[in-house]
Design a protein around this motif. Structure first.
Motif, short mmCIF file in Angstrom:
data_model
loop_
_atom_site.label_atom_id
_atom_site.label_comp_id
_atom_site.label_asym_id
_atom_site.label_seq_id
_atom_site.Cartn_x
_atom_site.Cartn_y
_atom_site.Cartn_z
N GLN A 1 0.84 -1.21 0.00
CA GLN A 1 0.00 0.00 0.00
C GLN A 1 0.87 1.26 0.00
O GLN A 1 0.61 2.21 -0.73
N HIS A 2 1.93 1.24 0.80
CA HIS A 2 2.83 2.39 0.86
C HIS A 2 3.51 2.62 -0.50
O HIS A 2 3.58 3.75 -0.98
N LEU A 3 4.00 1.54 -1.10
CA LEU A 3 4.63 1.66 -2.42
C LEU A 3 3.65 2.21 -3.45
O LEU A 3 4.01 3.07 -4.26
N GLU A 4 2.43 1.70 -3.45
CA GLU A 4 1.42 2.19 -4.40
C GLU A 4 1.18 3.68 -4.20
O GLU A 4 1.10 4.44 -5.18
N ASN A 5 1.09 4.13 -2.95
CA ASN A 5 0.87 5.55 -2.66
C ASN A 5 2.04 6.40 -3.15
O ASN A 5 1.83 7.46 -3.73
N VAL A 6 3.26 5.94 -2.90
CA VAL A 6 4.43 6.71 -3.33
C VAL A 6 4.49 6.78 -4.85
O VAL A 6 4.71 7.84 -5.43
N LEU A 7 4.27 5.65 -5.52
CA LEU A 7 4.32 5.64 -6.98
C LEU A 7 3.22 6.50 -7.59
O LEU A 7 3.44 7.16 -8.62
N GLU A 8 2.07 6.52 -6.96
CA GLU A 8 0.96 7.33 -7.47
C GLU A 8 1.18 8.82 -7.24
O GLU A 8 0.85 9.64 -8.09
N SER A 9 1.76 9.17 -6.11
CA SER A 9 1.93 10.59 -5.76
C SER A 9 3.04 11.27 -6.56
O SER A 9 3.01 12.48 -6.73
N ALA A 10 4.01 10.52 -6.99
CA ALA A 10 5.12 11.09 -7.76
C ALA A 10 5.30 10.23 -9.01
O ALA A 10 6.01 9.23 -8.98
N GLU A 11 4.66 10.63 -10.08
CA GLU A 11 4.57 9.78 -11.27
C GLU A 11 5.89 9.46 -11.94
O GLU A 11 5.99 8.49 -12.67
N ASP A 12 6.92 10.27 -11.72
CA ASP A 12 8.19 9.99 -12.37
C ASP A 12 9.25 9.48 -11.40
O ASP A 12 10.40 9.29 -11.77
N SER A 13 8.87 9.25 -10.16
CA SER A 13 9.86 8.83 -9.17
C SER A 13 10.19 7.34 -9.29
O SER A 13 9.39 6.54 -9.78
N LYS A 14 11.39 7.02 -8.85
CA LYS A 14 11.86 5.63 -8.83
C LYS A 14 12.20 5.28 -7.39
O LYS A 14 12.80 6.06 -6.67
N ILE A 15 11.81 4.07 -7.00
CA ILE A 15 11.96 3.62 -5.63
C ILE A 15 12.88 2.42 -5.58
O ILE A 15 12.77 1.50 -6.40
N VAL A 16 13.75 2.41 -4.59
CA VAL A 16 14.54 1.23 -4.26
C VAL A 16 13.99 0.70 -2.95
O VAL A 16 13.93 1.43 -1.95
N LEU A 17 13.57 -0.56 -2.96
CA LEU A 17 13.04 -1.21 -1.76
C LEU A 17 14.01 -2.31 -1.34
O LEU A 17 14.37 -3.15 -2.16
N PHE A 18 14.42 -2.27 -0.08
CA PHE A 18 15.28 -3.31 0.46
C PHE A 18 14.51 -4.16 1.45
O PHE A 18 13.70 -3.64 2.23
N ALA A 19 14.76 -5.45 1.43
CA ALA A 19 14.16 -6.39 2.37
C ALA A 19 15.16 -7.52 2.60
O ALA A 19 16.23 -7.54 2.00
N HIS A 20 14.77 -8.43 3.46
CA HIS A 20 15.66 -9.55 3.79
C HIS A 20 15.12 -10.89 3.31
O HIS A 20 15.85 -11.67 2.72
N HIS A 21 13.86 -11.15 3.54
CA HIS A 21 13.29 -12.46 3.25
C HIS A 21 12.83 -12.59 1.79
O HIS A 21 12.16 -11.70 1.27
N HIS A 22 13.18 -13.71 1.18
CA HIS A 22 12.84 -13.96 -0.23
C HIS A 22 11.34 -13.92 -0.47
O HIS A 22 10.88 -13.34 -1.45
N ASP A 23 10.56 -14.53 0.42
CA ASP A 23 9.12 -14.57 0.19
C ASP A 23 8.49 -13.18 0.30
O ASP A 23 7.53 -12.88 -0.40
N VAL A 24 9.06 -12.31 1.11
CA VAL A 24 8.58 -10.93 1.21
C VAL A 24 8.85 -10.20 -0.11
O VAL A 24 7.96 -9.56 -0.67
N MET A 25 10.07 -10.33 -0.62
CA MET A 25 10.42 -9.66 -1.88
C MET A 25 9.59 -10.19 -3.04
O MET A 25 9.10 -9.42 -3.87
N ARG A 26 9.40 -11.50 -3.10
CA ARG A 26 8.60 -12.12 -4.17
C ARG A 26 7.15 -11.69 -4.11
O ARG A 26 6.51 -11.46 -5.14
N ALA A 27 6.59 -11.59 -2.91
CA ALA A 27 5.19 -11.17 -2.76
C ALA A 27 5.00 -9.75 -3.28
O ALA A 27 3.99 -9.45 -3.92
N ILE A 28 5.97 -8.90 -3.02
CA ILE A 28 5.89 -7.52 -3.52
C ILE A 28 6.06 -7.50 -5.03
O ILE A 28 5.28 -6.86 -5.75
N LEU A 29 7.06 -8.20 -5.53
CA LEU A 29 7.32 -8.24 -6.97
C LEU A 29 6.12 -8.73 -7.76
O LEU A 29 5.79 -8.18 -8.81
N THR A 30 5.45 -9.76 -7.27
CA THR A 30 4.36 -10.38 -8.03
C THR A 30 3.01 -9.72 -7.80
O THR A 30 2.03 -10.13 -8.41
#
Length: 166
Positions: free
Chosen positions: A13-42
């Motif tokens: 939800q936070h990522l969606e809000n950031v991407l929507e509020s700044a249409e040309d911005s790029k985000i780097v997201l860091f995490a640790h667990h593979h399943d967390v990263m995959r859930a976000i990616l997919t």
């Protein structure tokens, strides 16, 4: 791990809000667990906007392709990376925003991740956020990390204050 998985819907939800509020911005997201990263990616919102480097079997060529896509393709707005894999040696200066979905006990790991975006060639101001659940292990870890950063700065006689709330 359970907390990280439980946070995924809020991180999305936070990522969606950031991407929507700044249409040309790029985000780097860091995490640790593979399943967390995959859930976000997919997640459906990010399927065509994101690349992932998480330490799973990826050739050097594919890894470089993903980095270059994030750096140069205006349609690729989200880089998802493992703190321990993508937090070292990469250049991600196309970013405007760094978000940590999870924390690490070692403050230097977090600093190295941030430094992927604070490199020669960075032309944007960066907003760095650590998504923390109040009263949780995250909150405890954040306080410890801030304390460690203050100790390191003091030992190095660095006058730069460590900012942050935990």
């Amino acid at each position: 791990h359970q907390l990280a998985v439980a946070k995924v819907p809020e991180v999305i939800q936070h990522l969606e809000n950031v991407l929507e509020s700044a249409e040309d911005s790029k985000i780097v997201l860091f995490a640790h667990h593979h399943d967390v990263m995959r859930a976000i990616l997919t997640h459906s919102s990010f399927k065509n906007l994101a690349v992932l480097i998480d330490g799973t079997v990826t050739s050097i060529e594919e890894r470089d392709t993903r980095i270059q896509k994030f750096q140069n393709d205006s349609g690729c707005r989200l880089f998802i990376g493992s703190m321990r894999v993508a937090g070292l040696g990469l250049t991600l200066t196309a970013s405007h925003h760094v978000i940590f979905a999870e924390l690490d006990w070692t403050s230097s790991v977090l600093t190295q991740c941030e430094d992927r975006c604070h490199r020669i060639g960075q032309e944007h101001n960066l907003l760095i956020q650590h998504l923390v659940v109040e009263g949780s292990m995250d909150s405890f870890m954040a306080k410890k990390v801030i304390s460690k950063q203050k100790s390191i700065r003091k030992a190095l006689d660095d006058p730069m204050p460590v900012k942050g709330r935990a």
